[in-house]
Write an enzyme that holds these catalytic residues in place. Structure first.
Site, mmCIF file in Angstrom:
data_model
loop_
_atom_site.group_PDB
_atom_site.id
_atom_site.type_symbol
_atom_site.label_atom_id
_atom_site.label_comp_id
_atom_site.label_asym_id
_atom_site.label_seq_id
_atom_site.Cartn_x
_atom_site.Cartn_y
_atom_site.Cartn_z
ATOM 1 N N ILE A 26 28.425 49.435 31.023
ATOM 2 C CA ILE A 26 29.215 48.975 29.875
ATOM 3 C C ILE A 26 29.112 47.464 29.736
ATOM 4 O O ILE A 26 28.955 46.937 28.634
ATOM 5 C CB ILE A 26 30.682 49.440 29.985
ATOM 6 N N CYS A 27 29.156 46.751 30.848
ATOM 7 C CA CYS A 27 29.070 45.283 30.816
ATOM 8 C C CYS A 27 27.751 44.841 30.198
ATOM 9 O O CYS A 27 27.714 43.951 29.344
ATOM 10 C CB CYS A 27 29.204 44.702 32.218
ATOM 11 N N THR A 28 26.669 45.469 30.618
ATOM 12 C CA THR A 28 25.360 45.122 30.081
ATOM 13 C C THR A 28 25.310 45.419 28.586
ATOM 14 O O THR A 28 24.815 44.600 27.798
ATOM 15 C CB THR A 28 24.245 45.867 30.830
ATOM 16 N N LEU A 85 27.325 42.630 26.758
ATOM 17 C CA LEU A 85 26.668 41.322 26.760
ATOM 18 C C LEU A 85 25.370 41.348 25.959
ATOM 19 O O LEU A 85 25.018 40.360 25.315
ATOM 20 C CB LEU A 85 26.428 40.836 28.184
#
Length: 164
Positions: A54-56, A59
């Site tokens: 999810i972070c990738t 970003l």
């Protein structure tokens, strides 16, 4: 009360209040201080960990829409508890052209200032703070674990801000 529990009890700063200042190193080991960006808008994006799904996704969405932030005279500072070494590898792999800041030591100190550090898991929650050129918080969102933030909400918040 332990230091970790005390840090966890800090409330998320309110819209209209001052943005807590911090200094962290970026993926190149260079110090980056929030207050050094006075005169331009800043989007501080706390995320749990580099290289996570999810972070990738979040970003990369910022990376792919960086013009949105630049058009609003806004710099993006993405903050996780990872080390500068991890963040450099992550930035190179994903092609991020904005600063990734390591809230590595003291572990989670900046996330704690913003009320988004989870001491039980040792990571930051998904919190975003849009700060105006004068250092005042104009928008906040903290999403639950596993729920990505909506870039459209950033667009709306930035559209309402005056360029410095």
């Amino acid at each position: 009360m332990t230091a970790a529990l005390a840090a966890a009890s800090v409330a998320v700063p309110a819209v209209g209040g001052p943005a807590p200042d911090f200094e962290l190193v970026n993926q190149y080991g260079e110090p980056v201080r929030l207050s050094a960006f006075r005169g331009q808008n800043v989007v501080v994006v706390f995320y749990p960990f580099a290289f996570s799904g999810i972070c990738t996704g979040e970003l990369c969405e910022i990376r792919d829409n960086l013009a949105l932030f630049e058009d609003a005279n806004a710099v993006v500072l993405a903050v996780s508890v990872d080390s500068k070494f991890t963040l450099r590898a992550y930035a190179e792999q994903e092609g991020y052209a904005f600063d990734l800041l390591g809230d590595f030591w003291p572990h989670g100190a900046a996330a704690s200032l913003y009320g988004v550090f989870d001491p039980e898991s040792g990571m930051a929650q998904r919190g975003t703070f849009i700060i105006d050129a004068g250092g005042t918080i104009r928008y906040t969102v903290v999403n639950p674990r596993g729920q990505a933030r909506d870039l459209g909400e950033y667009r709306k918040a930035l559209a309402g801000m005056v360029k410095a």
